[in-house]
Design a protein around this motif. Structure first.
Motif, short mmCIF file in Angstrom:
data_model
loop_
_atom_site.label_atom_id
_atom_site.label_comp_id
_atom_site.label_asym_id
_atom_site.label_seq_id
_atom_site.Cartn_x
_atom_site.Cartn_y
_atom_site.Cartn_z
N ARG A 73 0.83 -1.20 0.00
CA ARG A 73 0.00 0.00 0.00
C ARG A 73 0.87 1.26 0.00
O ARG A 73 0.46 2.31 -0.49
N HIS A 74 2.05 1.14 0.56
CA HIS A 74 2.98 2.28 0.59
C HIS A 74 3.94 2.27 -0.60
O HIS A 74 4.33 3.33 -1.09
N PHE A 75 4.34 1.09 -1.03
CA PHE A 75 5.27 0.93 -2.15
C PHE A 75 4.67 -0.10 -3.09
O PHE A 75 4.57 -1.27 -2.75
N ARG A 76 4.26 0.33 -4.27
CA ARG A 76 3.47 -0.50 -5.17
C ARG A 76 4.19 -1.75 -5.66
O ARG A 76 3.54 -2.74 -6.00
N THR A 77 5.53 -1.71 -5.71
CA THR A 77 6.30 -2.87 -6.18
C THR A 77 7.54 -3.05 -5.31
O THR A 77 7.94 -2.13 -4.59
N LYS A 78 8.12 -4.21 -5.43
CA LYS A 78 9.39 -4.47 -4.74
C LYS A 78 10.46 -3.51 -5.26
O LYS A 78 11.27 -2.97 -4.49
N ALA A 79 10.44 -3.26 -6.55
CA ALA A 79 11.42 -2.33 -7.14
C ALA A 79 11.25 -0.92 -6.57
O ALA A 79 12.24 -0.24 -6.29
N ALA A 80 10.00 -0.48 -6.40
CA ALA A 80 9.75 0.85 -5.82
C ALA A 80 10.27 0.93 -4.39
O ALA A 80 10.82 1.95 -3.97
N LEU A 81 10.10 -0.14 -3.64
CA LEU A 81 10.60 -0.19 -2.26
C LEU A 81 12.13 -0.12 -2.26
O LEU A 81 12.72 0.65 -1.50
N ARG A 82 12.75 -0.89 -3.10
CA ARG A 82 14.22 -0.90 -3.17
C ARG A 82 14.74 0.46 -3.62
O ARG A 82 15.75 0.96 -3.12
#
Length: 195
Positions: A47-56
């Motif tokens: 919900r905060h970061f749409r993808t793992k890539a966005a989180l990284r």
């Protein structure tokens, strides 16, 4: 999963991600690991970061931004531009050395992540060279430096000092004589800006 007593924020997720990356490394760390560390579902993280890539990418940006703020303060100071330039370069070198030496596992992880986050790295490098440009421009305005184009000169200084801030050279930062070599290079660059 047990309910968490704290509100889940992007900052908490990034802190947990850093811990997970430190433990598992970038190849094995997953969003599920981050969620587990926070005691929430992986959907809550998404919900905060749409993808793992966005989180990284966000955790990489956070890591890079830690030094940027301190350097921006030095660049914005109202004092001798030459002293600011020297202090800015020394602070950048020290920040990179501290990151590499204090937490080598996380530093190695971020070396991998910065390779994935090209846009974030380009933005970071642009911000750093913009700060240097400001210092060089102030030096021109004060009559301290005599270069024609502050942006070109700032980029040249940044590139010339790459050995002291590019993670590729991290193994050399604690070698005997590194400080002296850094100081000699900065002296040479400052003389070039004055010439």
């Amino acid at each position: 999963m047990p309910p968490t007593s704290e509100t889940l924020t992007a900052e908490r997720i990034l802190e947990a991600t850093e811990d997970v990356l430190r433990r598992h490394g970038p190849a094995k760390a997953t969003v599920v690991d981050v969620a587990r560390a926070l005691g929430v579902s992986h959907g809550s993280v998404y919900r905060h970061f749409r993808t793992k890539a966005a989180l990284r990418e966000a955790v990489t940006k956070r890591w890079l931004d830690r030094a940027t703020g301190m350097l921006a303060e030095i660049a914005a100071q109202d004092r001798d531009p030459e002293a600011r330039l020297r202090d800015w370069l020394a602070a950048l070198f020290e920040a990179k050395r501290r990151k590499a030496g204090d937490d080598p596992e996380l530093f190695a992880t971020y070396s991998v992540l910065t390779g994935e986050s090209v846009t974030t790295v380009i933005e970071h490098l642009t911000e750093l060279t913009d700060q240097l440009t400001r210092v060089v421009r102030d030096g021109i305005d004060a009559g301290t430096f005599t270069v024609a184009d502050p942006a070109v000169a700032a980029l040249a200084v940044f590139q010339a000092t790459g050995r002291y801030h590019d993670p590729v050279y991290a193994q050399e930062w604690e070698q005997p004589g590194a400080e002296e070599e850094f100081t000699a290079l900065v002296d040479l660059l400052v003389r070039g800006l004055r010439a």
